[in-house]
Design an enzyme around this catalytic site. Structure first.
Site, PDB file in Angstrom:
ATOM      1  N   SER A 188       0.811  -1.195   0.000  1.00 40.86           N
ATOM      2  CA  SER A 188       0.000   0.000   0.000  1.00 40.86           C
ATOM      3  C   SER A 188       0.861   1.268   0.000  1.00 40.86           C
ATOM      4  O   SER A 188       1.684   1.452  -0.881  1.00 40.86           O
ATOM      5  CB  SER A 188      -0.957  -0.045   1.197  1.00 40.86           C
ATOM      6  OG  SER A 188      -2.011   0.843   1.008  1.00 40.86           O
ATOM      7  N   ASP A 398      -8.024  -6.148  -6.189  1.00 45.21           N
ATOM      8  CA  ASP A 398      -7.967  -4.907  -5.404  1.00 45.21           C
ATOM      9  C   ASP A 398      -8.447  -3.736  -6.248  1.00 45.21           C
ATOM     10  O   ASP A 398      -7.878  -3.457  -7.307  1.00 45.21           O
ATOM     11  CB  ASP A 398      -6.527  -4.672  -4.940  1.00 45.21           C
ATOM     12  CG  ASP A 398      -6.353  -3.370  -4.166  1.00 45.21           C
ATOM     13  OD1 ASP A 398      -7.360  -2.843  -3.643  1.00 45.21           O
ATOM     14  OD2 ASP A 398      -5.214  -2.877  -4.082  1.00 45.21           O
ATOM     15  N   HIS A 451      -6.148  -6.522  -1.852  1.00 44.79           N
ATOM     16  CA  HIS A 451      -5.086  -5.597  -1.437  1.00 44.79           C
ATOM     17  C   HIS A 451      -4.089  -6.258  -0.490  1.00 44.79           C
ATOM     18  O   HIS A 451      -2.906  -5.951  -0.514  1.00 44.79           O
ATOM     19  CB  HIS A 451      -5.741  -4.397  -0.765  1.00 44.79           C
ATOM     20  CG  HIS A 451      -4.841  -3.216  -0.614  1.00 44.79           C
ATOM     21  ND1 HIS A 451      -4.448  -2.428  -1.665  1.00 44.79           N
ATOM     22  CD2 HIS A 451      -4.249  -2.676   0.484  1.00 44.79           C
ATOM     23  CE1 HIS A 451      -3.671  -1.447  -1.238  1.00 44.79           C
ATOM     24  NE2 HIS A 451      -3.530  -1.586   0.064  1.00 44.79           N
TER      25      HIS A 451
END
EC number: 3.4.16.-
Length: 478
Positions: A188, A398, A451
């Protein structure tokens, strides 16, 4: 009688004795510090396998008493003394590497529902490496500062400097790992943290004293925020191509948005706000997974991206587009229950004075963070030329940092392809796709993962990690 030679010998012996004494004292410090960090009797820890782990604080700024919290696990390998050291960073900015990375994704223990116990994670990355989880920046998790100005000045450079100082001090405390191959990993917003820390280490290694040298070999990042233009373009195209938004909304956003600009027009803000509201009924971080339904006051309540249904609050889009990139809300609830237990905090040597309540994500960090870097591509180019091994992996389910945007980012580097796009396999099934580039860059997708790849596809994630560390190709056939 000539006493000169004996006197010189006496001085020489005295110096040698002092050096030996200092060395012994230094060694005693290491042993004492590590013993004080050792975690014993962690509540609910599984009895088997036996896992050696340590946790505590490293001060990175004496003046402000700024201290970062870590949790370190020795490798479960038959020869842990030869395995590399890997630093894991979660993103946000403001989310905990312990709450996500260690306790929900790739650590050896996973918090069980309601935070009542721990289960052993057989696909933990400690199978392959010594894993060091760091709560960064200051203000995240158990990390703290005595100066409020620190929290007001957070930006990428600040975070990288603290992380670098942490590593130098940590290696001084754990010198037996100093010569190991060292890698940085994360997901991320660690798409910023990881390459920036790698760059700082690379630059400092050229000018710092030998005792501060860090044996950096590369980094690996998952679903990483990399470049604002390509990441935002990817969000829009992914939402449309995966039937989340209508043709009309897609055309409106495409017509009104110039993703090269950081100052979006009001029509663009309205369109992109609407794109995100369409995700409210599903989990944007894994569009095919069931949505966690929870009334908890934890990080789960942030999934609305700050959108007020009565007032779009267009001016707040730039903050909202960066909303916590990466969590499963139910898992964050479990982690908050567990890490706020008094017995757990005492076992982990975590302060109860400076951190009243541990949170999996600290929203105040996000609100005050200064986003000063829009693209990491120049840093990638520099580190590829420096010869570092770099892997970018992407869970293809994601919607927040989608595979489309990551592909745009990799292509924008303009590096020659070494090995064409192909499938890779795990357990006789397609695990994803992979492309290798000249200079040590590899791009990998993980089929069906969101994710949080190690959470959604733990076996595939471990296989990918093993391949990265050992320089082995992912299988090209079932």
């Amino acid at each position: 009688m000539n006493l000169t030679l004996p006197m010189k010998k006496q001085k020489f012996l005295l110096i040698i004795s002092l050096l030996i004494l200092l060395s012994l004292l230094h060694q005693d410090y290491h042993i004492e510090a590590q013993n004080s960090d050792k975690v014993v009797n962690l509540p609910e820890q599984p009895l088997n396998p036996k896992i050696s782990h340590f946790s505590g604080y490293v001060n990175v700024n004496q003046e402000n008493t700024r201290s970062l919290f870590f949790w370190f696990f020795e490798a479960l390998s038959e020869s842990p003394s030869t395995r590399p050291l890997v630093l894991w960073l979660n993103g946000g900015p403001g989310c905990s590497s312990i709450g996500y990375g260690a306790a929900s994704e790739l650590g050896p223990f996973r918090v069980v529902e309601n935070g009542t116990s721990l289960s052993f994670n057989q696909y933990s990355w400690v199978q392959e490496a010594n894993m060091l989880f760091l709560e960064s920046p200051v203000g995240v998790g158990f990390s703290y500062t005595n100066s409020s100005s620190d929290l007001e000045n957070l930006n990428d450079a600040f975070v990288a400097e603290d992380a670098y100082n942490f590593m130098v001090a940590w290696f001084a405390r754990y010198p037996q790992y100093k010569s190991r191959d060292f890698f940085i990993a994360g997901e991320s917003y660690a798409g910023h943290y990881s390459p920036q820390l790698a760059e700082l280490i690379y630059d400092r290694n050229k000018v710092q004293p030998k005792d501060s040298f860090i044996n950096l070999k590369g980094f690996i990042v998952g679903n990483p925020l990399t470049d604002d233009e390509y990441d935002n373009k990817g969000i829009l195209e992914y939402a449309w191509s995966h039937a989340v938004i209508s043709d009309h909304l897609y055309d409106s956003a495409k017509h009104n948005c110039d993703f090269k600009s950081s100052n979006w027009s009001e029509p663009c803000n309205v369109a992109m706000n609407t794109v995100f509201t369409k995700y409210k009924e599903i989990d944007i971080y894994n569009i095919y997974a069931p949505k966690c339904i929870s009334n908890s006051s934890s990080g789960a309540s942030y999934l609305g991206f700050g959108v007020n249904d009565k007032s779009p609050a267009v001016k707040d889009w730039f903050k909202r587009v960066r909303w916590f990139e990466g969590y499963d809300p139910c898992y964050s609830n479990y982690a908050e229950e567990y890490f706020n237990r008094v017995d757990v905090r005492l076992s982990l040597h975590a302060t109860t004075r400076n951190v009243a309540r541990w949170k999996v994500c600290n929203d105040s960090i996000l609100q005050t963070y200064h986003f000063t870097v829009s693209s990491m591509l120049p840093t990638y180019s520099k580190l590829i030329k420096a010869g570092l091994k770099i892997w970018v992996y992407s869970g293809d389910a994601d919607g927040r940092v989608p595979v489309i945007g990551s592909r745009y980012c990799v292509e924008a580097l303009g590096i020659s392809v070494k090995s064409e796009w192909r499938s890779w396999f795990h357990n006789h099934q397609v695990g994803g796709r992979i492309t290798e580039y000249e200079g040590g860059l590899t791009f990998v997708t993980v089929r069906g993962a969101g994710h949080l790849v190690p959470l959604n596809k733990p076996e595939e994630a471990l296989a990918l990690f093993r391949s990265f560390l050992n320089g082995q190709e992912l299988p090209s056939s079932p």
